[in-house]
Design a protein around this motif. Sequence first.
Motif, PDB file in Angstrom:
ATOM      1  N   GLY A  23      39.253  46.431  27.452  1.00 47.28           N
ATOM      2  CA  GLY A  23      39.112  47.765  28.001  1.00 47.28           C
ATOM      3  C   GLY A  23      38.255  47.845  29.252  1.00 47.28           C
ATOM      4  O   GLY A  23      38.275  48.852  29.952  1.00 47.28           O
ATOM      5  N   HIS A  24      37.509  46.807  29.556  1.00 46.39           N
ATOM      6  CA  HIS A  24      36.663  46.822  30.750  1.00 46.39           C
ATOM      7  C   HIS A  24      37.490  46.364  31.954  1.00 46.39           C
ATOM      8  O   HIS A  24      38.195  45.358  31.877  1.00 46.39           O
ATOM      9  CB  HIS A  24      35.455  45.898  30.557  1.00 46.39           C
ATOM     10  N   PRO A  25      37.413  47.071  33.083  1.00 45.28           N
ATOM     11  CA  PRO A  25      38.268  46.720  34.221  1.00 45.28           C
ATOM     12  C   PRO A  25      38.086  45.294  34.750  1.00 45.28           C
ATOM     13  O   PRO A  25      39.065  44.645  35.127  1.00 45.28           O
ATOM     14  CB  PRO A  25      37.910  47.747  35.296  1.00 45.28           C
ATOM     15  N   VAL A  26      36.864  44.778  34.781  1.00 46.21           N
ATOM     16  CA  VAL A  26      36.659  43.410  35.270  1.00 46.21           C
ATOM     17  C   VAL A  26      37.296  42.407  34.322  1.00 46.21           C
ATOM     18  O   VAL A  26      37.970  41.463  34.751  1.00 46.21           O
ATOM     19  CB  VAL A  26      35.152  43.098  35.471  1.00 46.21           C
ATOM     20  N   ARG A  27      37.125  42.610  33.026  1.00 47.18           N
ATOM     21  CA  ARG A  27      37.714  41.673  32.062  1.00 47.18           C
ATOM     22  C   ARG A  27      39.237  41.771  32.063  1.00 47.18           C
ATOM     23  O   ARG A  27      39.929  40.763  31.926  1.00 47.18           O
ATOM     24  CB  ARG A  27      37.115  41.910  30.683  1.00 47.18           C
ATOM     25  N   HIS A  28      39.745  42.960  32.233  1.00 46.74           N
ATOM     26  CA  HIS A  28      41.198  43.130  32.335  1.00 46.74           C
ATOM     27  C   HIS A  28      41.729  42.359  33.547  1.00 46.74           C
ATOM     28  O   HIS A  28      42.745  41.668  33.460  1.00 46.74           O
ATOM     29  CB  HIS A  28      41.528  44.630  32.450  1.00 46.74           C
TER      30      HIS A  28
END
Length: 184
Positions: A23-28
Amino acid sequence: MEDEPTEQEHLVLRSPAQFKALGHPVRHRLVNVLRQRPATLGQLTAALGSTKGTIGYHMRILREAGLVRLASTRQVRGGTEQYFALVSRGFKLHEESGVGPEFLINAALAEMLPPRPGQGGRTLLRHLWLTPDEADALATRLQAYATDPPPADSSRGEAYGLLVSLYAADIPALSPDEHDAESR
C-alpha cells in the motif's frame, strides 16, 4: 546465499503486513521495478531516484512481508552485493483477505501517468448488459489475456498497466417503456 531457491507463479496475498507493504507508494514502485529482473539496492536507488537508506528501509519491509527475497550475492571490492527479486511472477488477492478491488484500483491510480500531449487517454468505463453466462465467458477471456503477459523487459518499450475488472454494477434497470410497447 539465497532466501528462497525459486520464484513462485503467483503469491496469494492474505496478511495485513503484505497489504500494508504494497500500500505504500515507494514499495509499490519497488515491486514494479523488480518485475523486470533482480536488482541491487544501488540499482533500485538509481531507478527510483531515491537514497540508499530509504530504499533499504522499504526493501526490508517488503522482505519481512514475504514479497521480496534475496536472489543472489556476489563479492565486489571487498564487500558483498545483494540482488533482490520478487518471490513470484504475480500476486493474487485471497478471497477472504478483506481487501477488495479498491486496493487494486488505488494501486493503479497511484501509478497512472497522464497521457502525453497528442496521445489520447486509454482508460474507458463502459457498462455492458450481459447474461450471467456471457459475463462468465467475458471474464474468462479477459483473465486469460491478463494472466500470461510477455516478460517485463524495459528494452521492448514502455511499461503499461492493465487493470481488468468485470463487476456487477449497481445500475437500476428501467421497466419497459409503455410508449415503446404501444408503437410496436
